[in-house]
Design an enzyme around this catalytic site. Structure first.
Site, PDB file in Angstrom:
ATOM      1  N   ASP A   9      28.693  41.186  31.580  1.00 41.22           N
ATOM      2  CA  ASP A   9      30.045  41.199  32.140  1.00 41.22           C
ATOM      3  C   ASP A   9      30.222  42.477  32.975  1.00 41.22           C
ATOM      4  OD1 ASP A   9      33.266  40.413  30.642  1.00 41.22           O
ATOM      5  OD2 ASP A   9      32.824  41.389  32.543  1.00 41.22           O
ATOM      6  N   ASP A 104      32.560  37.173  37.260  1.00 38.73           N
ATOM      7  CA  ASP A 104      31.867  38.429  36.925  1.00 38.73           C
ATOM      8  C   ASP A 104      31.182  38.420  35.570  1.00 38.73           C
ATOM      9  OD1 ASP A 104      34.090  38.671  35.222  1.00 38.73           O
ATOM     10  OD2 ASP A 104      34.069  40.853  35.436  1.00 38.73           O
ATOM     11  N   GLU A 105      30.971  37.250  35.000  1.00 41.02           N
ATOM     12  CA  GLU A 105      30.238  37.227  33.741  1.00 41.02           C
ATOM     13  C   GLU A 105      29.321  36.019  33.670  1.00 41.02           C
ATOM     14  OE1 GLU A 105      32.736  36.366  30.192  1.00 41.02           O
ATOM     15  OE2 GLU A 105      34.418  36.588  31.575  1.00 41.02           O
TER      16      GLU A 105
HETATM   17  N1  DCP Z   1      41.310  38.642  36.626  1.00 40.67           N
HETATM   18  C1  DCP Z   1      42.548  38.258  37.137  1.00 40.67           C
HETATM   19  N2  DCP Z   1      43.622  38.049  36.307  1.00 40.67           N
HETATM   20  C2  DCP Z   1      43.488  38.217  34.966  1.00 40.67           C
HETATM   21  C3  DCP Z   1      42.237  38.586  34.417  1.00 40.67           C
HETATM   22  C4  DCP Z   1      41.169  38.808  35.287  1.00 40.67           C
HETATM   23  O1  DCP Z   1      42.674  38.104  38.368  1.00 40.67           O
HETATM   24  N3  DCP Z   1      44.542  38.024  34.157  1.00 40.67           N
HETATM   25  C5  DCP Z   1      40.195  38.902  37.546  1.00 40.67           C
HETATM   26  C6  DCP Z   1      40.134  40.369  37.893  1.00 40.67           C
HETATM   27  C7  DCP Z   1      39.017  40.924  37.088  1.00 40.67           C
HETATM   28  C8  DCP Z   1      38.083  39.728  36.964  1.00 40.67           C
HETATM   29  O2  DCP Z   1      38.927  38.581  36.964  1.00 40.67           O
HETATM   30  O3  DCP Z   1      38.396  42.046  37.716  1.00 40.67           O
HETATM   31  C9  DCP Z   1      37.255  39.750  35.713  1.00 40.67           C
HETATM   32  O4  DCP Z   1      38.063  39.727  34.567  1.00 40.67           O
HETATM   33  P1  DCP Z   1      37.740  40.569  33.278  1.00 40.67           P
HETATM   34  O5  DCP Z   1      38.605  40.070  32.194  1.00 40.67           O
HETATM   35  O6  DCP Z   1      36.265  40.599  33.059  1.00 40.67           O
HETATM   36  O7  DCP Z   1      38.279  42.031  33.634  1.00 40.67           O
HETATM   37  P2  DCP Z   1      37.619  43.227  34.395  1.00 40.67           P
HETATM   38  O8  DCP Z   1      36.270  42.918  34.908  1.00 40.67           O
HETATM   39  O9  DCP Z   1      38.601  43.711  35.418  1.00 40.67           O
HETATM   40  O10 DCP Z   1      37.538  44.336  33.249  1.00 40.67           O
HETATM   41  P3  DCP Z   1      36.505  44.459  32.035  1.00 40.67           P
HETATM   42  O11 DCP Z   1      35.767  45.738  32.278  1.00 40.67           O
HETATM   43  O12 DCP Z   1      37.366  44.558  30.820  1.00 40.67           O
HETATM   44  O13 DCP Z   1      35.621  43.262  32.039  1.00 40.67           O
HETATM   45 CA    CA Z   2      34.613  42.000  33.614  1.00 38.27          CA
END
Ligand code: DCP
Ligand code: CA
Length: 389
Positions: A9, A104-105
């Protein structure tokens, strides 16, 4: 042999992509989100913004109150899609068994692929290094014997971490964690479990299965097995995950080719009818034969173009059957068909030759009649007939 599954991720994905493009944003509280004037929400928050209580899904107005110095950037989806496809491509170089989840995962089944690297952990490091080298993004990698364990592990080692749960260590790892960490346990289920006095995964694992099933139905059975570290789901590319199959065991073992083909045609009609009702087409056709001695074989072929036409699927299945019979002249007790690699409704080519079009019309008419009068109401030319000796 235990499987070795990675869940990979990317950290603060949208924000990190923006930070690569504008390095001045690195190390600062940054939020990527919608339009603050239009009641937008936080999509991604940098790890520097998170101690202020900012998280995805929070209204931007609130995020601003929590951290006025945070830098807000409007989301640029094309950038994230581009980074995402490069990320998936990198993963695909380490193992062909990849299952992307969102942008992203991804899960990666690396069973056996870790050997040249020395250990799963070293493979995880190699993957992280490659991602950083090519994209300047950090990833967190959870390693386990199942998807559920790998996913929870990656969540717990964020950001930029690797967490390996060795085979046999699953229950000890899961037991103390809050139930909400389990996929499938949402707010409502978490609340209901709390009312039952269940707060940790270990608490849930120790409940009798019957009790969890009675309270939560089919989901109950799933979360109960996850809580015990049991999760047999394969790492599968989307599209491969689903298949439609039918099989038939004969009253008497047979090598009568006409009889076998007629039954195969009927099975093709059934799976294709189901396929059409799902508005899908299949790219892969497989037949299954079980011989009188119970030896079972599967033979498959990939269609040039995905199809939902009974005649196309049948012709391929018929060729597979013919080859199998020529190779092995043993009486057959079971015949089966499976169509897989299902794709959505959109047609790949707008133009069809009239033969294809005719087959489609015919299929539709048959489907209508079979729906109305049952599957024995109509058989086409290759229809089932009983074996006459
Ligand atoms: N995303 C979004 N709205 C949300 C959750 C996520 O648009 N409610 C989008 C933005 C994030 C991406 O999806 O960058 C990936 O979600 P993640 O939950 O993996 O969050 P992040 O990558 O931002 O943070 P982490 O480091 O916790 O994975
Ligand atoms: Ca992420």
């Amino acid at each position: 042999m235990a499987r070795c599954i990675f869940h990979i991720d990317l950290d603060a994905f949208f924000v990190s992509v923006e930070q690569v493009l504008n390095p001045k944003l690195k190390g600062k509280p940054v939020i990527v989100g919608g339009d603050p004037e239009r009641r937008g929400v936080v999509a991604s928050a940098s790890y520097e913004a998170r101690p202020f209580g900012i998280h995805a899904g929070m209204p931007l107005s609130k995020a601003r109150r929590f951290c006025p110095q945070a830098i807000l950037i409007r989301a640029n989806f094309s950038r994230y899609k581009d980074a995402s496809s490069k990320f998936m491509k990198i993963l695909g170089h380490f193992s062909p068994y990849i299952e992307p989840l969102g942008l992203d995962e991804a899960y990666l089944d690396v069973t056996g692929y870790e050997e040249p690297y020395g250990s799963p952990r070293q493979l995880a490091r190699a993957i992280k290094e490659k991602i950083y080298e090519e994209l300047e993004l950090t990833a967190s990698v959870g390693i386990g014997t199942s998807k559920v364990v790998a996913k929870i592990a990656s969540d717990l080692c964020k950001p930029d971490g690797v967490l390996e749960i060795a085979p046999g260590g699953e229950q000890a790892f899961l037991n103390p964690l809050p139930v909400a960490k389990l996929p499938g346990v949402g707010n409502k289920t978490e609340q209901s479990l709390k009312e039952m006095g269940i707060t940790t995964i270990g608490d849930l694992a120790s409940l009798p299965l019957d009790m969890v099933k009675r309270r939560f139905g089919a989901t109950g059975a799933v979360i109960h097995s996850y809580a015990r570290g049991i999760d047999d789901r394969e790492v599968e590319a989307p599209g491969e995950a689903k298949s439609i199959s039918q099989q038939l065991t004969f009253g008497r073992d047979t090598l009568n080719r006409n009889f076998l083909e007629a039954n195969l045609h009927n099975l093709c009609q059934e799976v294709c009818q189901e396929l059409r009702s799902q508005n899908k087409r299949a790219k892969c056709v497989a037949i299954r034969l079980r011989y009188a001695d119970f030896k079972t074989i599967t033979r498959q072929a990939i269609l040039k173009e995905a199809s939902d036409i009974t005649q196309v699927v049948f012709t391929t299945a018929q060729q597979l059957l013919s080859k199998a019979i020529t190779k092995q002249e043993k009486p057959i007790r079971l015949i089966g068909i499976r169509i897989s690699s299902l794709v959505g409704e959109e047609k790949q080519f707008p133009m069809f030759d009239s033969g294809t079009e005719k087959s489609e019309h015919l299929d539709k008419a048959i489907d209508r009649i079979r729906r109305k009068y049952g599957s024995s109401a109509i058989k086409t030319g290759n229809g089932i007939f009983t074996e006459s000796s």
